[in-house]
Design a protein around this motif. Sequence first.
Motif, PDB file in Angstrom:
ATOM      1  N   TYR A 116      35.823  39.594  48.319  1.00 24.45           N
ATOM      2  CA  TYR A 116      35.127  40.728  47.674  1.00 24.45           C
ATOM      3  C   TYR A 116      33.881  41.130  48.321  1.00 24.45           C
ATOM      4  CZ  TYR A 116      38.074  38.326  44.193  1.00 24.45           C
ATOM      5  OH  TYR A 116      39.223  37.764  43.685  1.00 24.45           O
ATOM      6  N   VAL A 117      34.072  42.550  48.667  1.00 20.25           N
ATOM      7  CA  VAL A 117      32.991  43.488  49.031  1.00 20.25           C
ATOM      8  C   VAL A 117      32.034  43.817  47.943  1.00 20.25           C
ATOM      9  CG1 VAL A 117      32.520  45.358  50.340  1.00 20.25           C
ATOM     10  CG2 VAL A 117      34.740  43.991  50.910  1.00 20.25           C
ATOM     11  N   GLY A 118      32.636  44.384  46.911  1.00 22.37           N
ATOM     12  CA  GLY A 118      31.966  44.914  45.853  1.00 22.37           C
ATOM     13  C   GLY A 118      31.006  44.144  45.176  1.00 22.37           C
ATOM     14  N   SER A 119      29.711  44.447  45.007  1.00 18.90           N
ATOM     15  CA  SER A 119      28.817  43.608  44.175  1.00 18.90           C
ATOM     16  C   SER A 119      29.088  43.299  42.645  1.00 18.90           C
ATOM     17  CB  SER A 119      27.445  44.194  44.412  1.00 18.90           C
ATOM     18  OG  SER A 119      26.644  43.952  45.495  1.00 18.90           O
ATOM     19  N   GLY A 120      29.716  44.563  42.147  1.00 21.61           N
ATOM     20  CA  GLY A 120      30.396  44.418  41.024  1.00 21.61           C
ATOM     21  C   GLY A 120      31.244  43.635  40.633  1.00 21.61           C
ATOM     22  N   ASP A 121      32.373  43.582  41.652  1.00 19.08           N
ATOM     23  CA  ASP A 121      33.491  42.618  41.703  1.00 19.08           C
ATOM     24  C   ASP A 121      32.951  41.149  41.867  1.00 19.08           C
ATOM     25  OD1 ASP A 121      34.970  44.649  41.463  1.00 19.08           O
ATOM     26  OD2 ASP A 121      35.553  44.963  43.752  1.00 19.08           O
ATOM     27  N   CYS A 122      31.856  40.872  42.656  1.00 18.07           N
ATOM     28  CA  CYS A 122      31.434  39.585  42.847  1.00 18.07           C
ATOM     29  C   CYS A 122      30.804  39.115  41.559  1.00 18.07           C
ATOM     30  CB  CYS A 122      30.375  39.421  43.842  1.00 18.07           C
ATOM     31  SG  CYS A 122      31.166  39.396  45.526  1.00 18.07           S
ATOM     32  N   LEU A 123      29.988  40.025  40.892  1.00 19.56           N
ATOM     33  CA  LEU A 123      29.135  39.427  39.743  1.00 19.56           C
ATOM     34  C   LEU A 123      30.349  39.288  38.407  1.00 19.56           C
ATOM     35  CD1 LEU A 123      26.396  42.230  39.668  1.00 19.56           C
ATOM     36  CD2 LEU A 123      26.084  39.374  39.779  1.00 19.56           C
ATOM     37  N   ALA A 124      31.597  39.957  38.497  1.00 17.63           N
ATOM     38  CA  ALA A 124      32.840  39.566  37.632  1.00 17.63           C
ATOM     39  C   ALA A 124      33.548  38.352  37.871  1.00 17.63           C
ATOM     40  CB  ALA A 124      33.558  40.838  37.553  1.00 17.63           C
ATOM     41  N   VAL A 125      33.845  38.090  39.092  1.00 20.09           N
ATOM     42  CA  VAL A 125      34.756  37.084  39.534  1.00 20.09           C
ATOM     43  C   VAL A 125      34.316  35.658  39.450  1.00 20.09           C
ATOM     44  CG1 VAL A 125      36.367  38.608  40.577  1.00 20.09           C
ATOM     45  CG2 VAL A 125      34.555  37.452  42.019  1.00 20.09           C
ATOM     46  N   ALA A 126      32.919  35.850  39.828  1.00 21.08           N
ATOM     47  CA  ALA A 126      32.317  34.373  40.125  1.00 21.08           C
ATOM     48  C   ALA A 126      32.115  33.639  38.780  1.00 21.08           C
ATOM     49  CB  ALA A 126      30.656  34.596  40.608  1.00 21.08           C
ATOM     50  N   PRO A 127      31.711  33.770  37.914  1.00 15.58           N
ATOM     51  CA  PRO A 127      31.841  33.144  36.548  1.00 15.58           C
ATOM     52  C   PRO A 127      33.107  32.818  36.364  1.00 15.58           C
ATOM     53  CG  PRO A 127      30.081  35.352  36.166  1.00 15.58           C
ATOM     54  CD  PRO A 127      31.094  35.479  37.371  1.00 15.58           C
ATOM     55  N   VAL A 128      34.210  33.453  36.273  1.00 13.63           N
ATOM     56  CA  VAL A 128      35.574  33.247  36.011  1.00 13.63           C
ATOM     57  C   VAL A 128      36.260  32.159  36.872  1.00 13.63           C
ATOM     58  CG1 VAL A 128      37.737  33.985  35.810  1.00 13.63           C
ATOM     59  CG2 VAL A 128      36.024  35.581  35.193  1.00 13.63           C
ATOM     60  N   ALA A 129      35.710  32.095  38.113  1.00 13.65           N
ATOM     61  CA  ALA A 129      36.196  31.115  39.043  1.00 13.65           C
ATOM     62  C   ALA A 129      35.612  29.689  38.921  1.00 13.65           C
ATOM     63  CB  ALA A 129      35.815  31.226  40.565  1.00 13.65           C
ATOM     64  N   GLU A 130      34.292  29.799  38.288  1.00 15.12           N
ATOM     65  CA  GLU A 130      33.444  28.582  37.920  1.00 15.12           C
ATOM     66  C   GLU A 130      33.969  28.099  36.676  1.00 15.12           C
ATOM     67  OE1 GLU A 130      30.130  25.798  38.300  1.00 15.12           O
ATOM     68  OE2 GLU A 130      31.147  27.299  39.689  1.00 15.12           O
ATOM     69  N   GLU A 131      34.342  28.903  35.624  1.00 16.52           N
ATOM     70  CA  GLU A 131      35.094  28.361  34.459  1.00 16.52           C
ATOM     71  C   GLU A 131      36.596  27.828  34.806  1.00 16.52           C
ATOM     72  OE1 GLU A 131      37.682  30.783  31.119  1.00 16.52           O
ATOM     73  OE2 GLU A 131      35.368  31.558  31.652  1.00 16.52           O
ATOM     74  N   MET A 132      37.299  28.323  35.595  1.00 12.09           N
ATOM     75  CA  MET A 132      38.451  27.668  36.176  1.00 12.09           C
ATOM     76  C   MET A 132      38.266  26.586  36.883  1.00 12.09           C
ATOM     77  SD  MET A 132      40.644  31.212  36.856  1.00 12.09           S
ATOM     78  CE  MET A 132      42.114  30.338  37.173  1.00 12.09           C
TER      79      MET A 132
END
Length: 434
Positions: A116-132
């Motif tokens: 992940y390069v895009g800041s918007g992408d990071c803000l979206a995927v980080a909480p999902v990885a944490e949830e998983m």
Amino acid sequence: MKRNKLLVKLSAVGAAILLGSGLSSQAQAQETFRVGIVSFLSGQAADSFGIPAVNGAKLLVEAFNNGQAPAPYNVKGFGGMKIEAIYVDEAGGATKQVQEMRNLYDREKVDAVVGYVGSGDCLAVAPVAEEMKRFLILYDCGTPRIFEEREYNYVFRTAAHAAMDNVSLGLYLKAKNIKVDSINYINQDYAWGHDSLKDFQLTAEQLFPQAKTGQDLRPKFGAGQYGTEISSLLSSPATVTHSSLWGGDLQSFILQAAPRGVMRRSQLILSAGDHVLPGLGNKMPDGVILGARGAYGLMSPDTPLNRWWFKLYEDREKVIPVQAPYRMAQGLMGLKLAVEKAMAANGGKKPNHEQLAAAMRGLSWESPAGMIRMVNGKGHQAIQDTAIGRTKFNPEKKRVDLVDIMRFPAECVNPPANMKTEDWIKSGFKGAKC
């Protein structure tokens, strides 16, 4: 001396895995560690950033699997396990990336994701990885918000965030006595651009309180055409023009702005500009002040590890490595040592996501760009040294060199662990060690 001790310690971790584990060498050789690697393979960010990062990953995975990297990275694979990389295109937006990441964990059964390069992408995927409850390394994205707005157990960023880039730009202007009476801004209209703009504005308020804000231009990501913005910059020129444009957007802006004289009328400063230099060549005007988001490329330190990495990449790709492959390399090096640290603690077995997170938290390691230390964000956010320089075309080497380089220690340009970026800058950089 401290670095030597660290290298000895990390080498000892690798030795403990191979000699002290309960697994035989044959069993280790048969096991694999699957890692998903996500970066832009298409779109405006691919040529100058995403693809060089992936090329760096492929080189490093090959070197790791063959046991050809220098100590402490010389143990084959990850602790004897063969690394199997799965590459995913980051293009398509945040919603698509969340689904792609879920697929990597659930369908591909990867043991970790680095991307992940895009800041918007990071803000979206980080909480999902944490949830998983899945281990995730963010190797690049710049927004400070990731670890300043919430806490994580399974998510890490192995590179400094963008506050470092903008604070070091301000300190460079101050140290070089560059006139800063007024400032124009051109930054992309999403998290990265907004945060970069805010951090430099706050820095300027501390270092150049007399400076007036002029144009505040916010083109969309991937705009490509900047005729209107360039006209605005020329109609109201400032002594300094700040920009965090990157990738194809930055290339397009330079190619369109230089012939119209933007750089002759204002000192252009780029917070993340070095990655477009190989592609632009002599089309990049001399005298542009820029950072590389770390001590990367032509501003990297002269160390054995960096000389090995620089030559490895240049020989294979026929171009010098700039920020993207450097950031990918430091992420994968950190992952390797975290895996091997976890294996040393669990009898040589492949670590699970919880064990990986425990091993990565607070870890430090030597990268080609210098020491990476996971000390912010409660051990989940890296800090590192950085550097700023000026562009100067070298006709003999037919490349853009960087001159008048100034280096900044990590503790000088990164907020301390107990402060948020905005509060730290507003405090006058309280506790900074420059």
